[in-house]
Design an enzyme around this catalytic site. Sequence first.
Site, PDB file in Angstrom:
ATOM      1  N   SER A 117      42.346  41.286  42.896  1.00  0.00           N
ATOM      2  CA  SER A 117      42.001  42.702  42.763  1.00  0.00           C
ATOM      3  C   SER A 117      42.025  43.402  44.124  1.00  0.00           C
ATOM      4  O   SER A 117      41.548  42.869  45.120  1.00  0.00           O
ATOM      5  CB  SER A 117      40.613  42.826  42.144  1.00  0.00           C
ATOM      6  OG  SER A 117      40.246  44.185  42.039  1.00  0.00           O
TER       7      SER A 117
ATOM      8  N   GLY B 208      39.850  47.568  41.636  1.00  0.00           N
ATOM      9  CA  GLY B 208      38.500  47.762  41.104  1.00  0.00           C
ATOM     10  C   GLY B 208      38.242  49.184  40.625  1.00  0.00           C
ATOM     11  O   GLY B 208      38.597  50.146  41.303  1.00  0.00           O
TER      12      GLY B 208
ATOM     13  N   ALA C  49      37.813  47.706  54.664  1.00  0.00           N
ATOM     14  CA  ALA C  49      36.695  48.488  54.144  1.00  0.00           C
ATOM     15  C   ALA C  49      37.274  49.706  53.444  1.00  0.00           C
ATOM     16  O   ALA C  49      37.161  50.835  53.915  1.00  0.00           O
ATOM     17  CB  ALA C  49      35.751  48.898  55.264  1.00  0.00           C
TER      18      ALA C  49
ATOM     19  N   GLY D 146      36.467  50.659  50.383  1.00  0.00           N
ATOM     20  CA  GLY D 146      35.332  51.358  49.778  1.00  0.00           C
ATOM     21  C   GLY D 146      35.577  51.761  48.331  1.00  0.00           C
ATOM     22  O   GLY D 146      35.137  52.831  47.900  1.00  0.00           O
TER      23      GLY D 146
ATOM     24  N   ASN E 194      39.291  45.050  36.702  1.00  0.00           N
ATOM     25  CA  ASN E 194      38.168  44.705  37.575  1.00  0.00           C
ATOM     26  C   ASN E 194      37.223  45.897  37.605  1.00  0.00           C
ATOM     27  O   ASN E 194      37.649  47.020  37.869  1.00  0.00           O
ATOM     28  CB  ASN E 194      38.705  44.378  38.975  1.00  0.00           C
ATOM     29  CG  ASN E 194      37.608  44.100  39.984  1.00  0.00           C
ATOM     30  OD1 ASN E 194      36.846  45.001  40.356  1.00  0.00           O
ATOM     31  ND2 ASN E 194      37.518  42.873  40.440  1.00  0.00           N
TER      32      ASN E 194
ATOM     33  N   ASN F  90      33.046  42.724  39.169  1.00  0.00           N
ATOM     34  CA  ASN F  90      32.876  42.599  40.612  1.00  0.00           C
ATOM     35  C   ASN F  90      31.418  42.865  40.973  1.00  0.00           C
ATOM     36  O   ASN F  90      30.973  44.007  40.990  1.00  0.00           O
ATOM     37  CB  ASN F  90      33.802  43.614  41.312  1.00  0.00           C
ATOM     38  CG  ASN F  90      33.678  43.560  42.824  1.00  0.00           C
ATOM     39  OD1 ASN F  90      33.052  42.656  43.381  1.00  0.00           O
ATOM     40  ND2 ASN F  90      34.264  44.528  43.492  1.00  0.00           N
TER      41      ASN F  90
ATOM     42  N   CYS G 251      31.241  43.604  45.928  1.00  0.00           N
ATOM     43  CA  CYS G 251      31.952  44.406  46.926  1.00  0.00           C
ATOM     44  C   CYS G 251      31.076  44.652  48.143  1.00  0.00           C
ATOM     45  O   CYS G 251      29.999  45.222  48.026  1.00  0.00           O
ATOM     46  CB  CYS G 251      32.406  45.743  46.358  1.00  0.00           C
ATOM     47  SG  CYS G 251      33.300  46.704  47.610  1.00  0.00           S
TER      48      CYS G 251
ATOM     49  N   THR H 242      35.467  38.710  49.578  1.00  0.00           N
ATOM     50  CA  THR H 242      35.584  38.655  51.046  1.00  0.00           C
ATOM     51  C   THR H 242      34.245  38.359  51.707  1.00  0.00           C
ATOM     52  O   THR H 242      33.182  38.609  51.148  1.00  0.00           O
ATOM     53  CB  THR H 242      36.107  39.986  51.581  1.00  0.00           C
ATOM     54  OG1 THR H 242      35.257  41.033  51.101  1.00  0.00           O
ATOM     55  CG2 THR H 242      37.531  40.244  51.122  1.00  0.00           C
TER      56      THR H 242
ATOM     57  N   GLY I  57      42.397  33.406  50.992  1.00  0.00           N
ATOM     58  CA  GLY I  57      43.320  32.934  52.028  1.00  0.00           C
ATOM     59  C   GLY I  57      44.491  32.120  51.554  1.00  0.00           C
ATOM     60  O   GLY I  57      45.111  31.413  52.351  1.00  0.00           O
TER      61      GLY I  57
END
Lengths: 307, 306
Positions: B23, B48, B72, B74, B101, B129, B132, B195, B246
């Site tokens: 996502s 998302g 970021a 957001g 998502n 999610n 975040c 993340t 990753g």
Amino acid sequence: MGVCALFEHRTSIIEPRIREGAGEMLTEGLVVVHECLGEKEQRLRRLVIKGPIAKTAKPGQFVAVQVQDSSISSFDPLLRRPISLAQISPDQDEITLLYRIQGRGTEILARACCGERLSIMGPLGQGFSVPKEGELWLIAGGIGIFPLYALAQDALARGLTVRLFWGGEHQRFLESAGLLQWQALGIPLHLSTLDGSFGLKGLVTEQVEEQLSLLFGQTKQEQPLSGGSIRIATCGPKKMMQAVTELGRNFGVPVEVSLEERMGCAVGACLGCVCTLRDEAGTLIHKKVCQDGPVFRGEEVVWDVSC
Amino acid sequence: MCPVDLTTHIAGITLRNPVLTGSGTYGFGEEYAAYCPVDALGGITLKGLTPEPRLGNEVPRLVETPAGLLNAVGLENPGLEEFLRSYLPKVRKLPTAVIANISGFSLEDYVQMARALQRDSGLAALEVNISCPNVKHGGMHFGTDPKSAEEVIGAVKAVTDLPIIAKLSPNVTDIVEMARAVQSGGADALSLINTLLGMSIDLDQQRPVLANTFGGLSGPAIRPVAVRMVWQVSQAVDLPIIGMGGITRWQDAVEFFLAGASAISIGTGNFVNPQAPLEILQGIEDYCAKRGMASVHELVGLAHVS
């Protein structure tokens, strides 16, 4: 580096290869020239790549180049580097990228040798619009000159009248960044340097304003003039492009700007490189520099928010 | 060598193969069409969504770090209504499994979205999610407190007939506790990991690089953390795991299967190589074939067997 004498030999042993299923958007371009541009201290490079991109690319578009030392597989640096197209030569299947070494990625890219292949995505984004007739003014600050050369060539080939306004730090920079090539185009050049070592001392925008005033007389913002058949395309520092947009508004000349932002995916998927625009209803919206740009109409850009 | 069966069953849905996209890295499925045919993928996970449209954070939103990327963004997204009107009709036609998502700022946000997204919408599953890191209360408090996590998963599960995949945050002391909580809440599968919270400071400006100060770290830099969490969680809960964090090469993907993931997701790796999903899929298949495995499922959790 330098023009590689081995090039003809190398092409005969390495067949051009396009990865399956990629169409022609992800290609492995062959490095045919990679050399220092101008004096060493300016850290400018000229990279000519052979590949199918030249057939479809337009001035103002860019490519996303993988910057990995081909001798050591590594994911550091991780991301591709977006670089604008400085020259598009469809007949030779070549694109020219001019760039300045200013970080780890471009330092590693600078090591790519002739005969090597670089993974390239592109052509990407929306380029400059080339008017059908009339006059095109190109306004560049610093290395913002690079994408404008491809545009100048295209516009001249279409019979447009082109003039260039270009400001740089000093004479050595202008000479290193391609002054001779511009002079060879035989178009009017309005040059300025910050230290006065070449052209007029000061900002490039002062010369633009002077020329607009000469043509149209003084103007006030409340009464924008009609700029006739002139169109402006600009690339350079944000403040410069903002000032050019302002001048364009005052004199009634449409301005296109080429924006820059840190990119992730380069195809519009990650939303890393957005800029803020004002739509026709006056609402603030985000557009993706990589996919919707990098070229936008100057008047729609909201300069003081995030772009 | 016999052909390897790549079919993957997860959360009650059948995927053509175990390679998905993460996502926020694959837009709404069309952006990479020129690079990677969407019907080659096991599925895609959409950007998302929140109930209301969001412009997200200011730029800079990205900064590259050693073998990694801090972002970021957001949660910039068109909002639920616009998604249903303009995006859903297109994404439901994509020839692959499409996972939406959803993110929220309150329990009601999640419930509102889950209620609007049902099996007849053409989606395959809902990824919730709760992790975040880039917006204030961007769901991350749901993702760091086990009780809240259980509640939010339970609440969405109650209002939609779509399978629920809980996407967990690695920014917790005990990932296993979180996994157990969402299992209790009724999750059908887990996405591991989102993340890792990080930051980067510009030495010239002497200020944080990201406009948001903090960002989420992705890319190869976080892979060992993700593999460890998949390993731990797969030992503790019965839910299938979509492993991510990753993955850029097929070897990375195989590592996740061995650790206990039933499917994998490619995120930042797409930016490096937009054909990574294809190459990784091929690599997984070859790896299994060379070892005489009839199905990719045989790989799952293999490293746990002593």
